[in-house]
Scaffold this motif. Structure first.
Motif, short mmCIF file in Angstrom:
data_model
loop_
_atom_site.label_atom_id
_atom_site.label_comp_id
_atom_site.label_asym_id
_atom_site.label_seq_id
_atom_site.Cartn_x
_atom_site.Cartn_y
_atom_site.Cartn_z
N LYS A 1 67.08 6.60 -24.90
CA LYS A 1 68.68 6.29 -25.10
C LYS A 1 69.44 6.00 -23.79
N PRO A 2 70.35 5.11 -23.69
CA PRO A 2 71.33 4.94 -22.45
C PRO A 2 71.97 6.42 -22.13
N ARG A 3 71.91 6.60 -20.87
CA ARG A 3 72.19 8.01 -20.26
C ARG A 3 73.41 7.72 -19.48
N SER A 4 73.87 8.72 -18.99
CA SER A 4 75.35 8.98 -18.36
C SER A 4 75.24 8.36 -16.72
N PHE A 5 76.16 8.00 -16.32
CA PHE A 5 76.36 7.09 -15.03
C PHE A 5 75.81 5.82 -15.08
N GLY A 6 75.63 5.15 -16.08
CA GLY A 6 75.24 3.77 -16.18
C GLY A 6 73.86 3.78 -16.25
N ARG A 7 73.01 4.79 -16.17
CA ARG A 7 71.51 4.62 -16.21
C ARG A 7 71.16 4.01 -17.46
N PRO A 8 70.05 3.00 -17.59
CA PRO A 8 69.99 2.07 -18.66
C PRO A 8 69.07 2.82 -19.54
N GLY A 9 69.13 2.35 -20.66
CA GLY A 9 68.29 2.80 -21.87
C GLY A 9 66.83 1.87 -21.80
N GLU A 10 65.80 2.47 -22.37
CA GLU A 10 64.60 1.97 -22.47
C GLU A 10 63.90 1.81 -23.64
N VAL A 11 63.29 0.81 -23.83
CA VAL A 11 62.69 0.43 -25.19
C VAL A 11 61.18 0.09 -24.82
N LYS A 12 60.08 0.58 -25.29
CA LYS A 12 58.60 0.40 -24.92
C LYS A 12 58.07 -0.13 -26.34
N VAL A 13 57.70 -1.36 -26.48
CA VAL A 13 57.04 -2.07 -27.60
C VAL A 13 55.77 -2.13 -27.59
N GLY A 14 54.93 -1.84 -28.54
CA GLY A 14 53.52 -2.28 -28.50
C GLY A 14 53.21 -3.29 -29.24
N VAL A 15 52.64 -4.54 -28.95
CA VAL A 15 52.15 -5.62 -29.56
C VAL A 15 50.92 -5.43 -30.31
N GLU A 16 50.95 -5.62 -31.65
CA GLU A 16 49.64 -5.29 -32.41
C GLU A 16 48.94 -6.70 -32.67
N SER A 17 49.53 -7.62 -33.24
CA SER A 17 48.69 -8.77 -33.73
C SER A 17 49.43 -10.20 -34.03
N LEU A 18 48.89 -10.95 -34.07
CA LEU A 18 49.27 -12.51 -34.41
C LEU A 18 48.67 -12.73 -35.93
N PHE A 19 49.47 -13.22 -36.80
CA PHE A 19 49.08 -13.67 -37.93
C PHE A 19 48.82 -14.94 -37.95
N SER A 20 47.75 -15.46 -38.01
CA SER A 20 47.48 -16.92 -37.83
C SER A 20 47.10 -17.53 -39.12
N ILE A 21 46.65 -18.98 -39.14
CA ILE A 21 46.24 -19.82 -40.37
C ILE A 21 44.97 -18.79 -40.99
N GLY A 22 44.01 -18.32 -40.37
CA GLY A 22 43.09 -17.64 -40.78
C GLY A 22 43.35 -16.36 -41.59
N SER A 23 42.53 -15.70 -42.23
CA SER A 23 42.80 -14.85 -43.16
C SER A 23 42.92 -13.35 -42.49
N GLN A 24 42.34 -13.10 -41.18
CA GLN A 24 42.64 -11.98 -40.28
C GLN A 24 43.60 -12.03 -39.28
N PRO A 25 44.35 -10.99 -39.23
CA PRO A 25 45.06 -10.93 -37.97
C PRO A 25 44.42 -10.68 -36.74
N ILE A 26 45.22 -11.34 -35.58
CA ILE A 26 44.35 -11.45 -34.13
C ILE A 26 44.89 -10.36 -33.67
N PRO A 27 44.05 -9.41 -33.03
CA PRO A 27 44.42 -8.20 -32.21
C PRO A 27 45.13 -8.69 -30.88
N LEU A 28 46.13 -8.13 -30.43
CA LEU A 28 46.88 -8.46 -29.18
C LEU A 28 46.93 -7.17 -28.44
#
Length: 186
Positions: free
Chosen positions: A59-86
């Motif tokens: 979460k954002p902290r005191s004295f203007g220190r920024p918050g941070e969000v880490k995001v894990g990308v999992e997969s792309l859903f394509s035309i095919g039947s299986q998701p593509i791992p990313l």
């Protein structure tokens, strides 16, 4: 059709994301930025769903220190039947750096800052200063984890001009195909 390993995938946030409201485990909806094509075969059209998950929040902290969000990308859903791992690896890190340099050269502020570190450390994005959230449309880079066989639609020659800004599925030319986990940064 075989989709090569380390193919760069450019997606964008479907909704805004804020360190004030994000929680670990929250799904993050993204959409493919342009058509993904191998040869004359459409793997995934522009707007295809890309799934990701919040892996860590500070979460954002005191004295203007920024918050941070880490995001894990999992997969792309394509035309095919299986998701593509990313994943997030060296090639996608270089794509983020190139995009950031282009935005800086054009005088545009870079919204997300890449958290760089030795290979093996997770990536994330940092919400700085006054910025309270990353807006919908923020660009996120990832890459295919491995070469994978996928279903595709063969686009007839007369219709190939209709592809929306096709991204040719070719691995990045960096000489490496290592990855740093499945984390990404816009």
């Amino acid at each position: 059709v075989e989709l090569p390993a380390a193919t760069i995938i450019r997606a964008s946030l479907a909704h805004s994301l804020s360190p004030k409201t994000a929680k670990k485990g929250d799904p993050v909806d993204m959409v493919l930025h342009s058509d993904l094509v191998v040869g004359a075969n459409l793997i995934a059209p522009k707007g295809s769903r890309v799934s990701a998950v919040v892996t860590e929040v500070t979460k954002p902290r005191s004295f203007g220190r920024p918050g941070e969000v880490k995001v894990g990308v999992e997969s792309l859903f394509s035309i095919g039947s299986q998701p593509i791992p990313l994943t997030f690896g060296e090639e996608s890190r270089q794509a983020v750096e190139a995009e950031s340099a282009q935005l800086a050269a054009a005088g545009t502020s870079v919204v997300g800052a890449l958290l760089l570190g030795p290979v093996g450390l997770v990536g994330g994005f940092l919400v700085r200063g006054d910025l309270k959230e990353l807006p919908a449309g923020t660009v996120v880079f990832s890459q295919t984890a491995d070469a994978v066989k996928v279903g595709a639609y063969p686009v007839p020659p007369g219709l190939q001009g209709l592809l929306k800004n096709p991204e040719k599925a070719e691995p990045a030319q960096t000489g490496t195909s290592g990855s740093a986990g499945n984390e990404t940064t816009p």
